[in-house]
Design an enzyme around this catalytic site. Structure first.
Site: not given
Length: 328
Positions: A180, A188, A193, A197, A223
């Site tokens: 994780d 974010n 965002h 990405d 994630e």
């Protein structure tokens, strides 16, 4: 177009077989061989089966021990038959598509008229091969996360079930890493965002760069990622996990104001005889949450949790007999 790639089979430079040059040897192949080969190559879209059919059929016209096909864009390599000392290498290309590289193997050197026959036979393979590659890519896309390129949950379920079964059948170790990205919501929120990405894509590149070719990376959700480590016991899995953690920790991203660096927490679990896929993943997931609760940016094994719990139990003081009798 089929072009020779090197001179190990006495190929002249710049020889292209479509159209045939006036001075090049012309193929000497019976029309019925080409007709039968063309028909059989239309019977499948499965890439490996297509190449098996092609090798079996061309062996009736040219002595070939085996072939190897490699398609760089999809990292696909398929070998049929056996390798031998001498090779003839070709690059397969249409005006629109690069379709890979083909290597033919045999124990004696290829002669010019034999190469001409191989090249003539390969002209029947071009379009069936293109269709098989497109089918292969479509199937791969169905099992791939579109953002990161990692395997998706459908691919994970199919692959992990198969690997657990094979591991038990052949008594080989199997481990999984549950990973994780730490504080990803803040990425974010603070960087946008699009940056999120980008971080996910680069994290997957870092993971795949740290694992072996036989290992596989899947996007588990958001994630969170699962890495499947075939034939890896606990100590081997922990070494790979630490490599992955350090690889992700070395990533750096330039924001509008501040530089962004990310870390990852990883839980590791190794298959036990009584495990099914759910139990294996659950233990890795539990180890992951212990890693996050312990400060993040670290690797925790499921066995570390068991040892901790055993230690907690053994250190717990027993009540004094007189206290228990008096109810204190």
């Amino acid at each position: 177009m089929v072009s020779p790639m090197n001179g190990r089979a006495e190929l002249r430079d710049d020889k292209v077989i479509t159209p045939f040059g006036d001075l090049a040897p012309r193929p000497d192949i019976r029309p019925e061989v080409l007709l039968r080969l063309s028909g059989k190559l239309q019977t499948t879209l499965e890439l490996g089966q297509l190449l098996e059919i092609f090798l079996e059929e061309i062996q009736q016209a040219v002595l070939v021990d085996g072939l190897t096909f490699h398609h760089e864009p999809t990292n696909t390599t398929i070998a049929v038959g056996r390798n031998s000392l001498h090779t003839a290498n070709y690059r397969l290309q249409t005006q629109q598509d690069y379709m890979g590289d083909m290597t033919f193997h045999r124990s004696t050197r290829f002669r010019e008229h034999e190469l001409a026959n191989i090249e003539g036979l390969m002209t029947t393979l071009v379009y069936p091969l293109r269709n098989a590659l497109r089918y292969h890519e479509a199937l791969a896309a169905a099992f791939r996360d579109p953002l990161t390129g990692a395997g998706n949950r459908v691919a994970l379920d199919k692959t992990l079930s198969r690997e657990v079964e094979l591991s038990k059948r052949h008594d080989q170790p199997l481990s999984v890493l549950m990973l994780d990205l730490d504080h990803f919501k803040q990425v974010n929120d603070e960087f946008g965002h699009s940056m999120g990405d980008k971080v996910l894509k680069e994290a997957v590149k870092a993971m795949t760069g740290c694992i072996r070719q036989t290992d596989m990376c899947f996007r588990y959700g958001g994630e969170e990622f699962l890495i499947m480590l075939s034939n890896a016991d606990q100590s081997g899995a922990l070494r790979i996990a630490e490599r992955v953690r350090m690889g992700i920790g070395q990533l750096s991203f330039a924001g509008k104001k501040d530089k962004l660096q990310v870390t990852a927490s990883i839980g590791c679990a190794t298959l036990q005889p009584s495990d099914d896929t759910e139990e294996l993943v659950s233990r890795a997931d539990t180890a992951l949450y212990v890693a996050k609760d312990s400060g993040r940016n670290r690797v925790i094994s499921d066995l570390d949790i068991e040892y901790t719990r055993q230690g907690d139990v053994s250190e717990e003081p027993s009540p004094e007999p007189n206290q228990e009798a008096n109810g204190h």
